[in-house]
Design a protein around this motif. Structure first.
Motif, PDB file in Angstrom:
ATOM      1  N   SER A 261       0.828  -1.203   0.000  1.00  0.00           N
ATOM      2  CA  SER A 261       0.000   0.000   0.000  1.00  0.00           C
ATOM      3  C   SER A 261       0.860   1.248   0.000  1.00  0.00           C
ATOM      4  N   ALA A 262       0.293   2.299  -0.571  1.00  0.00           N
ATOM      5  CA  ALA A 262       0.934   3.615  -0.540  1.00  0.00           C
ATOM      6  C   ALA A 262      -0.139   4.613  -0.140  1.00  0.00           C
ATOM      7  N   SER A 263       0.060   5.257   0.997  1.00  0.00           N
ATOM      8  CA  SER A 263      -0.935   6.180   1.534  1.00  0.00           C
ATOM      9  C   SER A 263      -0.438   7.610   1.440  1.00  0.00           C
ATOM     10  N   LEU A 264      -1.199   8.446   0.749  1.00  0.00           N
ATOM     11  CA  LEU A 264      -0.896   9.879   0.676  1.00  0.00           C
ATOM     12  C   LEU A 264      -1.540  10.522   1.899  1.00  0.00           C
ATOM     13  N   LEU A 265      -0.705  10.949   2.850  1.00  0.00           N
ATOM     14  CA  LEU A 265      -1.206  11.307   4.171  1.00  0.00           C
ATOM     15  C   LEU A 265      -1.519  12.786   4.347  1.00  0.00           C
ATOM     16  N   ALA A 266      -0.682  13.650   3.823  1.00  0.00           N
ATOM     17  CA  ALA A 266      -0.884  15.086   4.052  1.00  0.00           C
ATOM     18  C   ALA A 266       0.027  15.892   3.153  1.00  0.00           C
ATOM     19  N   VAL A 267      -0.360  17.138   2.922  1.00  0.00           N
ATOM     20  CA  VAL A 267       0.513  18.127   2.300  1.00  0.00           C
ATOM     21  C   VAL A 267       0.780  19.197   3.354  1.00  0.00           C
ATOM     22  N   LEU A 268       2.033  19.280   3.777  1.00  0.00           N
ATOM     23  CA  LEU A 268       2.416  20.243   4.806  1.00  0.00           C
ATOM     24  C   LEU A 268       2.947  21.514   4.148  1.00  0.00           C
ATOM     25  N   PRO A 269       2.711  22.669   4.760  1.00  0.00           N
ATOM     26  CA  PRO A 269       3.183  23.931   4.166  1.00  0.00           C
ATOM     27  C   PRO A 269       4.699  23.968   4.029  1.00  0.00           C
ATOM     28  N   ALA A 270       5.171  24.704   3.043  1.00  0.00           N
ATOM     29  CA  ALA A 270       6.612  24.851   2.830  1.00  0.00           C
ATOM     30  C   ALA A 270       7.260  25.522   4.037  1.00  0.00           C
ATOM     31  N   PRO A 271       8.291  24.914   4.627  1.00  0.00           N
ATOM     32  CA  PRO A 271       8.981  25.545   5.766  1.00  0.00           C
ATOM     33  C   PRO A 271       9.685  26.832   5.340  1.00  0.00           C
ATOM     34  N   ARG A 272       9.752  27.787   6.259  1.00  0.00           N
ATOM     35  CA  ARG A 272      10.381  29.074   5.959  1.00  0.00           C
ATOM     36  C   ARG A 272      11.777  29.203   6.560  1.00  0.00           C
ATOM     37  N   ASN A 273      12.151  28.272   7.442  1.00  0.00           N
ATOM     38  CA  ASN A 273      13.475  28.346   8.075  1.00  0.00           C
ATOM     39  C   ASN A 273      13.847  26.963   8.603  1.00  0.00           C
ATOM     40  N   ARG A 274      15.041  26.868   9.187  1.00  0.00           N
ATOM     41  CA  ARG A 274      15.530  25.579   9.665  1.00  0.00           C
ATOM     42  C   ARG A 274      14.622  24.983  10.732  1.00  0.00           C
ATOM     43  N   LYS A 275      14.146  25.808  11.654  1.00  0.00           N
ATOM     44  CA  LYS A 275      13.280  25.327  12.720  1.00  0.00           C
ATOM     45  C   LYS A 275      12.013  24.700  12.141  1.00  0.00           C
ATOM     46  N   GLU A 276      11.409  25.377  11.187  1.00  0.00           N
ATOM     47  CA  GLU A 276      10.189  24.842  10.580  1.00  0.00           C
ATOM     48  C   GLU A 276      10.484  23.592   9.754  1.00  0.00           C
ATOM     49  N   SER A 277      11.671  23.526   9.130  1.00  0.00           N
ATOM     50  CA  SER A 277      12.048  22.328   8.387  1.00  0.00           C
ATOM     51  C   SER A 277      12.093  21.109   9.305  1.00  0.00           C
ATOM     52  N   LEU A 278      12.727  21.275  10.470  1.00  0.00           N
ATOM     53  CA  LEU A 278      12.805  20.166  11.419  1.00  0.00           C
ATOM     54  C   LEU A 278      11.432  19.803  11.971  1.00  0.00           C
ATOM     55  N   GLU A 279      10.599  20.809  12.196  1.00  0.00           N
ATOM     56  CA  GLU A 279       9.252  20.543  12.700  1.00  0.00           C
ATOM     57  C   GLU A 279       8.417  19.778  11.684  1.00  0.00           C
ATOM     58  N   THR A 280       8.525  20.155  10.402  1.00  0.00           N
ATOM     59  CA  THR A 280       7.747  19.447   9.386  1.00  0.00           C
ATOM     60  C   THR A 280       8.275  18.032   9.171  1.00  0.00           C
ATOM     61  N   LEU A 281       9.584  17.834   9.322  1.00  0.00           N
ATOM     62  CA  LEU A 281      10.125  16.483   9.204  1.00  0.00           C
ATOM     63  C   LEU A 281       9.632  15.605  10.349  1.00  0.00           C
ATOM     64  N   GLU A 282       9.605  16.175  11.552  1.00  0.00           N
ATOM     65  CA  GLU A 282       9.082  15.436  12.699  1.00  0.00           C
ATOM     66  C   GLU A 282       7.602  15.116  12.500  1.00  0.00           C
TER      67      GLU A 282
END
Length: 258
Positions: free
Chosen positions: A212-233
């Motif tokens: 199976s392949a589940s498309l779970l969500a589209v997260l907003p584009a991160p604007r900085n390193r902190k948001e990048s790590l948060e979206t990865l988490e």
């Protein structure tokens, strides 16, 4: 029967590789580029056609998005087997081509597929190599994706899970792609590949287990390193919960590295 399927696919791919090499060596750059894309599309088509015909292989696509995909995005997915690559290519919307961050070992040894990985804009890095060189290679791939309109795909675990358990997510390559082009994140959970990742298991079990392949969500584009790590988490959390629901068992603690 699985041995016959693999033999037929590898024979076809070996023949196509010779044809593609001739186009790359003797054809113009643009003509060679078109041929590379043609054979990449044909390779995905033949893989799914033969698996479906001989073993009833089906990929169950589950779309939880509730929205249209943006024009540009990066795919973040877990990684269980080599089949994850053609499956994600297969489920991309019409007209969109995926480009993968994959391990250098795949650059050789697999008829046609290795040649396609080397020539069609994918990113091949050594599992244990020069970190600075890896960053440069990922940056070059991200730049190509931005210029060509292709979709970067990254497996933040960095390697396949042999047991299906979700590993730690590494952030370096992911953050570098987003530094080149801030993109929304399409989170995909794949499940079932780990059961046929080893050659013996493939010959014994392929076609008998669900993929199976589940498309779970589209997260907003991160604007900085902190948001990048948060979206990865957040991406890892969504994938873990999807696997948990699929298997009906509790998820381990979230791990993010980098």
């Amino acid at each position: 029967m699985n041995v016959i399927i693999v033999a037929c696919i590898l024979t076809a791919f070996a023949s196509w590789e010779i044809v593609l090499l001739l186009h790359i060596i003797f054809g113009s750059r643009e003509a060679a580029k078109r041929k590379v894309q043609f054979f990449e599309d044909k390779a995905i088509e033949i893989i799914f056609s033969m698996f479906s015909a001989y073993r009833g292989f089906k990929v169950r696509i589950v779309n939880h998005l509730g929205q249209e995909l943006p024009e540009r995005f990066i795919v973040v997915a877990n990684h269980q087997s080599l089949l994850d690559i053609p499956i994600i290519m297969h489920i991309m919307p019409s007209g969109l081509k995926a480009r993968f961050v994959a391990k250098q070992e795949l650059a050789w040894g697999i008829p046609l597929i290795s040649l396609l990985l080397r020539t069609s804009g994918h990113c091949l890095i050594k599992r244990r190599g020069d970190a600075l060189q890896a960053v440069r290679i990922v940056t070059a791939m991200a730049t190509r994706c931005m210029e060509e309109g292709t979709i970067p795909v990254i497996f933040p675990e960095g390697t396949r899970s042999r047991t299906g358990d979700l590993g730690a997510f590494h952030s370096a390559g992911y953050r570098k792609i987003l530094e080149v082009e801030p993109l929304p994140i399409l989170v995909i959970a794949v499940e079932g590949g780990w059961q046929v990742a080893r050659l013996g298991d493939f010959f014994k079990s392929f076609g008998k287990t669900e993929y199976s392949a589940s498309l779970l969500a589209v997260l907003p584009a991160p604007r900085n390193r902190k948001e990048s790590l948060e979206t990865l988490e957040k991406s890892r959390d969504l994938i873990e919960k999807s696997l948990e629901e699929t298997r009906g068992r509790a998820a381990p603690e979230v791990v993010i590295e980098g």
